[in-house]
Design a protein around this motif. Structure first.
Motif, PDB file in Angstrom:
ATOM      1  N   ALA A  75       1.338  -4.070  15.254  1.00  0.00           N
ATOM      2  CA  ALA A  75       0.960  -4.609  13.945  1.00  0.00           C
ATOM      3  C   ALA A  75       0.636  -3.464  12.987  1.00  0.00           C
ATOM      4  N   ALA A  76      -0.023  -2.445  13.508  1.00  0.00           N
ATOM      5  CA  ALA A  76      -0.384  -1.287  12.689  1.00  0.00           C
ATOM      6  C   ALA A  76       0.836  -0.471  12.275  1.00  0.00           C
ATOM      7  N   THR A  77       1.948  -0.592  13.001  1.00  0.00           N
ATOM      8  CA  THR A  77       3.178   0.082  12.587  1.00  0.00           C
ATOM      9  C   THR A  77       3.606  -0.416  11.214  1.00  0.00           C
ATOM     10  N   ILE A  78       3.609  -1.737  11.056  1.00  0.00           N
ATOM     11  CA  ILE A  78       3.962  -2.338   9.771  1.00  0.00           C
ATOM     12  C   ILE A  78       2.912  -1.986   8.726  1.00  0.00           C
ATOM     13  N   ALA A  79       1.648  -2.013   9.137  1.00  0.00           N
ATOM     14  CA  ALA A  79       0.567  -1.680   8.209  1.00  0.00           C
ATOM     15  C   ALA A  79       0.654  -0.228   7.754  1.00  0.00           C
ATOM     16  N   GLN A  80       1.070   0.677   8.640  1.00  0.00           N
ATOM     17  CA  GLN A  80       1.218   2.084   8.260  1.00  0.00           C
ATOM     18  C   GLN A  80       2.347   2.268   7.241  1.00  0.00           C
ATOM     19  N   ALA A  81       3.450   1.553   7.428  1.00  0.00           N
ATOM     20  CA  ALA A  81       4.538   1.629   6.457  1.00  0.00           C
ATOM     21  C   ALA A  81       4.057   1.144   5.093  1.00  0.00           C
ATOM     22  N   SER A  82       3.272   0.072   5.091  1.00  0.00           N
ATOM     23  CA  SER A  82       2.703  -0.448   3.837  1.00  0.00           C
ATOM     24  C   SER A  82       1.742   0.566   3.229  1.00  0.00           C
ATOM     25  N   PHE A  83       0.958   1.209   4.074  1.00  0.00           N
ATOM     26  CA  PHE A  83       0.039   2.267   3.648  1.00  0.00           C
ATOM     27  C   PHE A  83       0.797   3.370   2.908  1.00  0.00           C
ATOM     28  N   ALA A  84       1.896   3.817   3.515  1.00  0.00           N
ATOM     29  CA  ALA A  84       2.653   4.934   2.947  1.00  0.00           C
ATOM     30  C   ALA A  84       3.251   4.575   1.593  1.00  0.00           C
ATOM     31  N   VAL A  85       3.779   3.365   1.480  1.00  0.00           N
ATOM     32  CA  VAL A  85       4.361   2.938   0.201  1.00  0.00           C
ATOM     33  C   VAL A  85       3.288   2.875  -0.876  1.00  0.00           C
ATOM     34  N   ALA A  86       2.140   2.293  -0.541  1.00  0.00           N
ATOM     35  CA  ALA A  86       1.046   2.186  -1.519  1.00  0.00           C
ATOM     36  C   ALA A  86       0.581   3.560  -1.966  1.00  0.00           C
ATOM     37  N   TYR A  87       0.453   4.497  -1.024  1.00  0.00           N
ATOM     38  CA  TYR A  87       0.018   5.854  -1.391  1.00  0.00           C
ATOM     39  C   TYR A  87       1.029   6.490  -2.339  1.00  0.00           C
ATOM     40  N   CYS A  88       2.315   6.378  -2.003  1.00  0.00           N
ATOM     41  CA  CYS A  88       3.339   6.989  -2.844  1.00  0.00           C
ATOM     42  C   CYS A  88       3.335   6.409  -4.247  1.00  0.00           C
ATOM     43  N   ARG A  89       3.160   5.097  -4.342  1.00  0.00           N
ATOM     44  CA  ARG A  89       3.200   4.440  -5.646  1.00  0.00           C
ATOM     45  C   ARG A  89       2.061   4.894  -6.563  1.00  0.00           C
ATOM     46  N   MET A 135      12.541   0.322   7.146  1.00  0.00           N
ATOM     47  CA  MET A 135      13.719   0.684   6.363  1.00  0.00           C
ATOM     48  C   MET A 135      13.507   0.374   4.885  1.00  0.00           C
ATOM     49  N   ALA A 136      12.865  -0.759   4.600  1.00  0.00           N
ATOM     50  CA  ALA A 136      12.563  -1.102   3.209  1.00  0.00           C
ATOM     51  C   ALA A 136      11.579  -0.102   2.604  1.00  0.00           C
ATOM     52  N   ALA A 137      10.601   0.328   3.406  1.00  0.00           N
ATOM     53  CA  ALA A 137       9.612   1.296   2.921  1.00  0.00           C
ATOM     54  C   ALA A 137      10.286   2.600   2.521  1.00  0.00           C
ATOM     55  N   LEU A 138      11.246   3.058   3.309  1.00  0.00           N
ATOM     56  CA  LEU A 138      11.961   4.292   2.976  1.00  0.00           C
ATOM     57  C   LEU A 138      12.729   4.149   1.665  1.00  0.00           C
ATOM     58  N   LYS A 139      13.272   2.964   1.423  1.00  0.00           N
ATOM     59  CA  LYS A 139      14.005   2.719   0.177  1.00  0.00           C
ATOM     60  C   LYS A 139      13.071   2.765  -1.034  1.00  0.00           C
ATOM     61  N   LEU A 140      11.812   2.385  -0.828  1.00  0.00           N
ATOM     62  CA  LEU A 140      10.859   2.294  -1.931  1.00  0.00           C
ATOM     63  C   LEU A 140      10.145   3.616  -2.216  1.00  0.00           C
ATOM     64  N   MET A 141      10.401   4.624  -1.389  1.00  0.00           N
ATOM     65  CA  MET A 141       9.693   5.893  -1.532  1.00  0.00           C
ATOM     66  C   MET A 141      10.620   6.968  -2.082  1.00  0.00           C
ATOM     67  N   PRO A 142      10.082   7.914  -2.860  1.00  0.00           N
ATOM     68  CA  PRO A 142      10.925   8.977  -3.426  1.00  0.00           C
ATOM     69  C   PRO A 142      11.526   9.858  -2.337  1.00  0.00           C
ATOM     70  N   ARG A 143      12.720  10.314  -2.608  1.00  0.00           N
ATOM     71  CA  ARG A 143      13.455  11.135  -1.646  1.00  0.00           C
ATOM     72  C   ARG A 143      13.635  12.526  -2.229  1.00  0.00           C
ATOM     73  N   ALA A 178       4.146  16.620  -2.911  1.00  0.00           N
ATOM     74  CA  ALA A 178       3.992  17.089  -1.531  1.00  0.00           C
ATOM     75  C   ALA A 178       3.387  15.995  -0.657  1.00  0.00           C
ATOM     76  N   ALA A 179       2.397  15.282  -1.209  1.00  0.00           N
ATOM     77  CA  ALA A 179       1.791  14.173  -0.469  1.00  0.00           C
ATOM     78  C   ALA A 179       2.804  13.060  -0.245  1.00  0.00           C
ATOM     79  N   GLN A 180       3.655  12.808  -1.219  1.00  0.00           N
ATOM     80  CA  GLN A 180       4.694  11.793  -1.065  1.00  0.00           C
ATOM     81  C   GLN A 180       5.658  12.172   0.057  1.00  0.00           C
ATOM     82  N   ARG A 181       5.951  13.463   0.184  1.00  0.00           N
ATOM     83  CA  ARG A 181       6.836  13.896   1.265  1.00  0.00           C
ATOM     84  C   ARG A 181       6.192  13.658   2.627  1.00  0.00           C
ATOM     85  N   VAL A 182       4.881  13.868   2.713  1.00  0.00           N
ATOM     86  CA  VAL A 182       4.179  13.574   3.965  1.00  0.00           C
ATOM     87  C   VAL A 182       4.322  12.091   4.294  1.00  0.00           C
TER      88      VAL A 182
END
Length: 260
Positions: free
Chosen positions: A65-79, A122-130, A196-200
């Motif tokens: 469950a935390a795997t999905i939550a971590q992906a959500s965490f990363a997207v929110a941080y990047c945004r 996969m959706a999270a990667l699409k929503l994050m800067p590359r 740099a944080a977004q890359r992390v």
């Protein structure tokens, strides 16, 4: 005493290696490495040794469950990264807690969570800067590595000691909060800027594919096989996925460099 020794040494060494990798090969690679179960994996083993294989198997539900939550965490941080590390971290942590709580209440089992995690990542990667994997050339503050290691030691000791009171699934969620990624991202944010944080964070999501396969294998093997076979199989599966991801990042880096 042997178990205590491993708690105090093994996970901090993994933290040290991921920090050095980030400094050598860039924030994305550092994030990719901390996306591995470097903290939650050892905690899972300690839970199995101290509280039994059934307890550790139940904890994999929280970890998946935390795997999905971590992906959500990363997207929110990047945004929200442009607004500073503190607002971004607050929003990301709130998102993690909400996502993990909803998934816990949903009653979805381990395989269902694993299957759900794949399109979410996969959706999270699409929503994050590359961007390119950039090696940081900034000086790092003295004492930052001991500080990081201390935080990880406190996490490992705290979760394993509190596990009987928290329950298996909640322990799995807490153990899977991306503490290492937070440490790397905040330091990168302060020292090198929000990109740099977004890359992390992008690296974190990439590493979650290995994280997910690791805990799914544990959920299937823990009760039926001995700990050596179970954790060796999970580690092997995670490393295979990680190897594929690292090769892909290397190809992307070459392609993006050639196009600039």
């Amino acid at each position: 005493m042997t178990l205590l020794f491993f708690k105090l040494v093994f996970t901090p060494v993994l933290m040290l290696l991921s920090t050095l990798a980030s400094r050598k090969w860039g924030e994305t690679v550092g994030g990719l490495l901390v996306g591995l179960p470097l903290t939650s994996g050892p905690i899972s083993l300690f839970l199995a040794l101290e509280h039994g294989k059934e307890f550790a198997a139940s904890a994999t539900t929280g970890s998946l469950a935390a795997t999905i939550a971590q992906a959500s965490f990363a997207v929110a941080y990047c945004r929200l990264a442009r607004r500073g590390w503190l607002p971004a971290l607050f929003a990301a942590t709130s998102t993690f807690i909400l996502a993990a709580a909803l998934l816990q209440l949903s009653g979805i089992k381990q395989t269902g969570l694993f299957v759900l995690a794949l399109p979410v990542m996969m959706a999270a990667l699409k929503l994050m800067p590359r961007s390119l994997v950039i090696k940081s050339s900034l000086a790092h503050p003295r004492g930052d590595i001991p500080f990081r290691i201390l935080l990880i030691v406190l996490l490992v000791m705290g979760v394993t000691m509190a596990a009987p009171y928290l329950g298996a699934e909640v322990s799995g969620v807490i153990a899977s909060f991306p503490f290492m990624a937070v440490i790397l991202a905040v330091f990168a944010h302060v020292l090198a800027g929000f990109e740099a944080a977004q890359r992390v964070m992008r690296g974190l999501v990439g590493g979650l594919f290995s994280f997910a396969i690791f805990f799914w294998v544990l959920s299937q093997f823990l009760v039926s096989f001995n700990l050596t076979v179970t954790y060796a199989t999970a580690i092997f599966a995670a490393l295979v996925v990680q190897f594929i991801l690292l090769r892909r990042i290397r190809r992307q880096r070459v392609t993006m460099t050639a196009n600039t």
